[in-house]
Design a protein around this motif. Structure first.
Motif, mmCIF file in Angstrom:
data_model
loop_
_atom_site.group_PDB
_atom_site.id
_atom_site.type_symbol
_atom_site.label_atom_id
_atom_site.label_comp_id
_atom_site.label_asym_id
_atom_site.label_seq_id
_atom_site.Cartn_x
_atom_site.Cartn_y
_atom_site.Cartn_z
ATOM 1 N N ALA A 4 1.094 -1.399 -0.354
ATOM 2 C CA ALA A 4 0.160 -0.065 -0.129
ATOM 3 C C ALA A 4 1.001 1.766 -0.161
ATOM 4 N N LEU A 5 1.967 1.123 1.117
ATOM 5 C CA LEU A 5 2.417 1.828 0.915
ATOM 6 C C LEU A 5 3.188 2.397 -0.492
ATOM 7 N N ALA A 7 2.907 1.873 -3.372
ATOM 8 C CA ALA A 7 1.565 2.652 -4.514
ATOM 9 C C ALA A 7 1.092 3.584 -4.523
ATOM 10 N N LEU A 8 1.016 4.452 -2.636
ATOM 11 C CA LEU A 8 0.703 5.501 -2.789
ATOM 12 C C LEU A 8 2.099 6.181 -3.020
ATOM 13 N N SER A 9 2.930 6.309 -2.694
ATOM 14 C CA SER A 9 4.502 7.171 -3.024
ATOM 15 C C SER A 9 4.484 6.687 -5.209
ATOM 16 N N ARG A 10 3.982 5.601 -5.117
ATOM 17 C CA ARG A 10 4.096 5.795 -6.721
ATOM 18 C C ARG A 10 3.314 6.508 -7.582
ATOM 19 N N ILE A 11 2.009 6.465 -6.917
ATOM 20 C CA ILE A 11 0.938 7.785 -7.491
ATOM 21 C C ILE A 11 1.212 8.561 -7.298
ATOM 22 N N CYS A 12 2.109 9.424 -5.869
ATOM 23 C CA CYS A 12 2.596 10.880 -6.081
ATOM 24 C C CYS A 12 3.724 11.210 -6.618
ATOM 25 N N ARG A 18 5.275 14.362 -3.837
ATOM 26 C CA ARG A 18 6.405 13.667 -3.030
ATOM 27 C C ARG A 18 5.678 12.913 -1.706
ATOM 28 N N PHE A 19 5.769 11.551 -1.577
ATOM 29 C CA PHE A 19 4.560 10.719 -0.611
ATOM 30 C C PHE A 19 5.928 10.271 1.101
ATOM 31 N N ILE A 20 6.037 11.011 1.840
ATOM 32 C CA ILE A 20 6.743 11.126 2.453
ATOM 33 C C ILE A 20 6.047 10.643 4.511
ATOM 34 N N HIS A 21 6.423 8.994 4.204
ATOM 35 C CA HIS A 21 6.011 8.297 5.335
ATOM 36 C C HIS A 21 6.687 8.506 6.762
ATOM 37 N N MET A 140 -5.953 4.086 -1.337
ATOM 38 C CA MET A 140 -6.752 3.404 -0.318
ATOM 39 C C MET A 140 -7.406 2.200 0.272
ATOM 40 N N ALA A 141 -8.649 3.054 -0.378
ATOM 41 C CA ALA A 141 -9.598 2.224 -0.633
ATOM 42 C C ALA A 141 -9.669 0.881 -0.858
ATOM 43 N N ARG A 142 -8.458 0.918 -1.823
ATOM 44 C CA ARG A 142 -8.679 -0.785 -2.374
ATOM 45 C C ARG A 142 -7.839 -1.434 -1.401
ATOM 46 N N HIS A 143 -6.422 -0.919 -0.708
ATOM 47 C CA HIS A 143 -6.263 -1.470 0.817
ATOM 48 C C HIS A 143 -6.798 -1.490 1.948
ATOM 49 N N HIS A 144 -8.331 -0.981 1.816
ATOM 50 C CA HIS A 144 -8.169 -0.656 3.569
ATOM 51 C C HIS A 144 -7.802 0.009 4.318
ATOM 52 N N VAL A 145 -7.526 1.072 3.566
ATOM 53 C CA VAL A 145 -6.761 2.270 4.616
ATOM 54 C C VAL A 145 -7.686 3.819 4.749
#
Length: 196
Positions: A4-5, A7-12, A18-21, A140-145
């Motif tokens: 999930a992380l 995928a989110l980073s890839r989208i950004c 940038r997606f900073i987690h 996020m919805a696909r990953h239930h986040v």
């Protein structure tokens, strides 16, 4: 979930953002506290308070509507009412500390925060960031986040400077807490949208 992380980073990065987690409690917990303090401090700013007041709703959450209702906000009516009825009382150290601790209890279990960073000034950049956010939300919805935006920090110059200092970024436009949880209370939706 690392998938999930990623995928989110890839989208950004596809939107050149940038997606900073962070999942280190030494980063997460102080940021949650900073957000709680920002909420209370922003209540002291008349323009900020009045803008937010127009969105707060008390009473039973309807199926259709708009605004920030007490059940989806996870706050009792007396808290929401008192925040707008007597905001200066929350400047008192004892009451402010109590309010911060009470709000932090609603954030228990938070293990992840994230920052979205990138260009966010001109209309085309804002539109692009909105598209990015929609794509992130769907992923996020696909990953239930689930995520909860922490916007109060980015409307106040003091807290913007704190975010810049803590994370070494000068282009953060959204801070969120995110993760797995029980299904949160549903916020009402507009029954129809008329665009004229």
């Amino acid at each position: 979930d690392p998938a999930a992380l990623a995928a989110l980073s890839r989208i950004c990065s596809g939107y050149e953002h940038r997606f900073i987690h962070h999942d280190d409690p030494q980063v997460v917990q102080p940021l949650l506290r900073l957000n709680a303090e920002a909420i209370i401090d922003n209540l002291q700013l008349a323009d900020e308070r009045e803008e937010i007041r127009g969105w707060h709703r008390l009473g039973k959450t309807p199926e259709f509507g708009d605004g920030l209702w007490q059940e989806p906000m996870n706050q009792p009516a007396w808290e929401l009412w008192s925040a707008f009825a007597a905001p200066s009382a929350f400047k008192l150290p004892g009451l402010k500390g109590f309010a911060v601790q009470r709000y932090l209890r609603t954030q228990r279990g938070t293990r992840h925060i994230a920052l979205f960073c990138g260009t966010f000034r001109a209309w085309a950049e804002l539109y692009r960031a909105g598209r990015l956010l929609l794509d992130v939300w769907l992923e996020m919805a696909r990953h239930h986040v689930y995520m909860q935006p922490m916007g109060s920090m980015l409307t106040n110059p003091y807290y913007v400077a704190e975010i810049e200092k803590r994370f070494g970024v000068s282009d953060c436009w959204l801070v969120v807490r995110l993760g797995y949880s029980d299904v949160p209370p549903r916020a009402p939706r507009l029954e129809r949208i008329v665009i004229s």
